[in-house]
Scaffold this motif. Structure first.
Motif, PDB file in Angstrom:
ATOM      1  N   PHE A  92       0.809  -1.216   0.000  1.00  0.00           N
ATOM      2  CA  PHE A  92       0.000   0.000   0.000  1.00  0.00           C
ATOM      3  C   PHE A  92       0.849   1.276   0.000  1.00  0.00           C
ATOM      4  N   GLY A  93       2.169   1.120  -0.052  1.00  0.00           N
ATOM      5  CA  GLY A  93       3.033   2.294  -0.073  1.00  0.00           C
ATOM      6  C   GLY A  93       3.092   3.030   1.241  1.00  0.00           C
ATOM      7  N   ILE A  94       2.913   2.310   2.347  1.00  0.00           N
ATOM      8  CA  ILE A  94       2.952   2.907   3.681  1.00  0.00           C
ATOM      9  C   ILE A  94       4.362   2.787   4.248  1.00  0.00           C
ATOM     10  N   ASP A  95       4.893   3.895   4.719  1.00  0.00           N
ATOM     11  CA  ASP A  95       6.246   3.936   5.262  1.00  0.00           C
ATOM     12  C   ASP A  95       6.249   3.343   6.663  1.00  0.00           C
ATOM     13  N   TYR A  96       6.766   2.121   6.798  1.00  0.00           N
ATOM     14  CA  TYR A  96       6.782   1.454   8.094  1.00  0.00           C
ATOM     15  C   TYR A  96       8.159   1.512   8.757  1.00  0.00           C
ATOM     16  N   THR A 106      23.445  -9.415   6.723  1.00  0.00           N
ATOM     17  CA  THR A 106      22.396  -9.452   5.703  1.00  0.00           C
ATOM     18  C   THR A 106      22.271  -8.110   4.988  1.00  0.00           C
ATOM     19  N   HIS A 107      21.984  -7.062   5.736  1.00  0.00           N
ATOM     20  CA  HIS A 107      21.663  -5.777   5.120  1.00  0.00           C
ATOM     21  C   HIS A 107      22.892  -4.920   4.812  1.00  0.00           C
ATOM     22  N   HIS A 108      23.835  -4.820   5.732  1.00  0.00           N
ATOM     23  CA  HIS A 108      25.034  -4.026   5.437  1.00  0.00           C
ATOM     24  C   HIS A 108      25.836  -4.644   4.298  1.00  0.00           C
ATOM     25  N   ALA A 126      17.678   9.077   3.839  1.00  0.00           N
ATOM     26  CA  ALA A 126      17.775   7.995   2.862  1.00  0.00           C
ATOM     27  C   ALA A 126      16.401   7.636   2.313  1.00  0.00           C
ATOM     28  N   GLY A 127      15.402   7.628   3.196  1.00  0.00           N
ATOM     29  CA  GLY A 127      14.038   7.338   2.755  1.00  0.00           C
ATOM     30  C   GLY A 127      13.529   8.366   1.769  1.00  0.00           C
ATOM     31  N   ALA A 128      13.855   9.637   2.013  1.00  0.00           N
ATOM     32  CA  ALA A 128      13.431  10.705   1.100  1.00  0.00           C
ATOM     33  C   ALA A 128      14.104  10.547  -0.267  1.00  0.00           C
ATOM     34  N   ALA A 129      15.371  10.159  -0.269  1.00  0.00           N
ATOM     35  CA  ALA A 129      16.083   9.953  -1.534  1.00  0.00           C
ATOM     36  C   ALA A 129      15.453   8.811  -2.326  1.00  0.00           C
ATOM     37  N   LEU A 130      15.110   7.735  -1.639  1.00  0.00           N
ATOM     38  CA  LEU A 130      14.487   6.596  -2.321  1.00  0.00           C
ATOM     39  C   LEU A 130      13.108   6.961  -2.867  1.00  0.00           C
ATOM     40  N   LYS A 131      12.367   7.759  -2.124  1.00  0.00           N
ATOM     41  CA  LYS A 131      11.056   8.201  -2.612  1.00  0.00           C
ATOM     42  C   LYS A 131      11.213   9.050  -3.869  1.00  0.00           C
ATOM     43  N   ALA A 132      12.263   9.879  -3.889  1.00  0.00           N
ATOM     44  CA  ALA A 132      12.522  10.702  -5.067  1.00  0.00           C
ATOM     45  C   ALA A 132      12.862   9.835  -6.272  1.00  0.00           C
ATOM     46  N   PHE A 139      16.626  -2.782  -4.034  1.00  0.00           N
ATOM     47  CA  PHE A 139      17.433  -2.022  -3.086  1.00  0.00           C
ATOM     48  C   PHE A 139      16.534  -1.267  -2.107  1.00  0.00           C
ATOM     49  N   GLU A 140      15.481  -0.665  -2.633  1.00  0.00           N
ATOM     50  CA  GLU A 140      14.528   0.053  -1.799  1.00  0.00           C
ATOM     51  C   GLU A 140      13.843  -0.889  -0.811  1.00  0.00           C
ATOM     52  N   THR A 141      13.396  -2.042  -1.287  1.00  0.00           N
ATOM     53  CA  THR A 141      12.710  -3.004  -0.421  1.00  0.00           C
ATOM     54  C   THR A 141      13.618  -3.480   0.697  1.00  0.00           C
ATOM     55  N   ASP A 142      14.883  -3.772   0.358  1.00  0.00           N
ATOM     56  CA  ASP A 142      15.825  -4.219   1.379  1.00  0.00           C
ATOM     57  C   ASP A 142      16.075  -3.116   2.408  1.00  0.00           C
ATOM     58  N   LEU A 143      16.207  -1.876   1.942  1.00  0.00           N
ATOM     59  CA  LEU A 143      16.481  -0.783   2.880  1.00  0.00           C
ATOM     60  C   LEU A 143      15.289  -0.538   3.799  1.00  0.00           C
ATOM     61  N   HIS A 144      14.074  -0.721   3.282  1.00  0.00           N
ATOM     62  CA  HIS A 144      12.894  -0.594   4.140  1.00  0.00           C
ATOM     63  C   HIS A 144      12.966  -1.594   5.302  1.00  0.00           C
ATOM     64  N   GLN A 145      13.286  -2.850   4.989  1.00  0.00           N
ATOM     65  CA  GLN A 145      13.371  -3.872   6.037  1.00  0.00           C
ATOM     66  C   GLN A 145      14.539  -3.587   6.975  1.00  0.00           C
TER      67      GLN A 145
END
Length: 246
Positions: free
Chosen positions: A26-30, A88-90, A182-188, A216-222
């Motif tokens: 749903f595009g919700i920032d969690y 995992t993430h780094h 970082a979240g703002a950059a990914l949204k852009a 990349f965006e999905t991984d950074l969200h998690q």
């Protein structure tokens, strides 16, 4: 099941199995937006709260199950969660950044004239990647080692270490601000790429680039979810003496 829309996104993300997948849909920032109530987050994302509630209720229960194949990081050792974040993430971010830079250089050189948004995506990603490398270094060399040392001291009944930064809340606040950036950059990037939708004239590399950026965006969200919603609050509680379940 009756869900309370005044509860925060962070609470849903840590209590309900697969909630993060629902929020992605749903595009919700969690991750950076974890402090918002579900109702406010739905308003911000311009989605119907009833639709989100229905999706959460459909495949969810309050058994606090973790993501598939992962332990429940809301309990257990913080050192184990940190190790997971690092390995995992780094590791993923450090591997993907050079690959994405190469793809961007190639695609911009071929398609940049007809698709000027690619240059903007490249510039935004350059800033994002530099920020992430610096951010992870601070976590790996300062914040994470202190959290591990704090946990070991508490577990063994020793005095808590006294960091030069005063209290954990200080670097945590800095890390959360950098997560927001970082979240703002990914949204852009998402907006510039029309939600990672390649145009009709896109070549294989162009399409692969957009797929890789979305991953990349999905991984950074998690990644940010694990830190903002689980690691940082638990570390602050541990420092203040409010933690349990070690």
């Amino acid at each position: 099941m009756s869900l309370d829309t005044t509860k925060t996104i962070r609470e849903f993300a840590t209590e309900i199995p697969d909630a993060t997948r629902t929020f992605e849909k749903f595009g919700i920032d969690y991750c950076c937006g974890g402090a918002k109530s579900l109702r406010d987050a739905c308003l911000h994302a311009r989605v119907a709260v009833d639709d989100v509630l229905h999706a959460l209720e459909q495949g969810s229960s309050f058994t606090q199950a973790p993501e598939a194949g992962l332990p429940d990081f809301t309990v257990g050792r913080l050192g184990d969660l940190i190790e997971h974040i690092l390995t995992t993430h780094h590791v993923y971010v450090k591997q993907e950044i050079p690959r994405l830079h190469q793809f961007l250089s190639k695609v911009v050189s071929v398609h940049g004239k007809n698709h000027p948004e690619l240059g903007k995506i490249q510039q935004t990603f350059q800033g994002l990647s530099a920020e992430l490398i610096s951010h992870m270094m601070k976590e790996e060399h300062i914040l994470f080692p202190h959290i591990v040392a704090l946990e070991e001291a508490v577990s063994n009944g020793r005095p808590k270490p006294k960091p030069v930064f005063g209290t954990i809340s200080n670097p945590v606040h800095m890390m959360e601000l950098e997560h927001d950036s970082a979240g703002a950059a990914l949204k852009a990037i998402c907006a510039l790429s029309a939600n990672y939708t390649a145009p009709d004239d896109a070549c294989f590399s162009y399409r692969t680039l957009y797929t890789a950026l979305k991953e990349f965006e999905t991984d950074l969200h998690q990644h940010v979810h694990l830190e903002n919603n689980i690691l940082f609050p638990r570390a602050i509680d541990l420092e203040s003496g409010a933690a349990s379940g070690l």
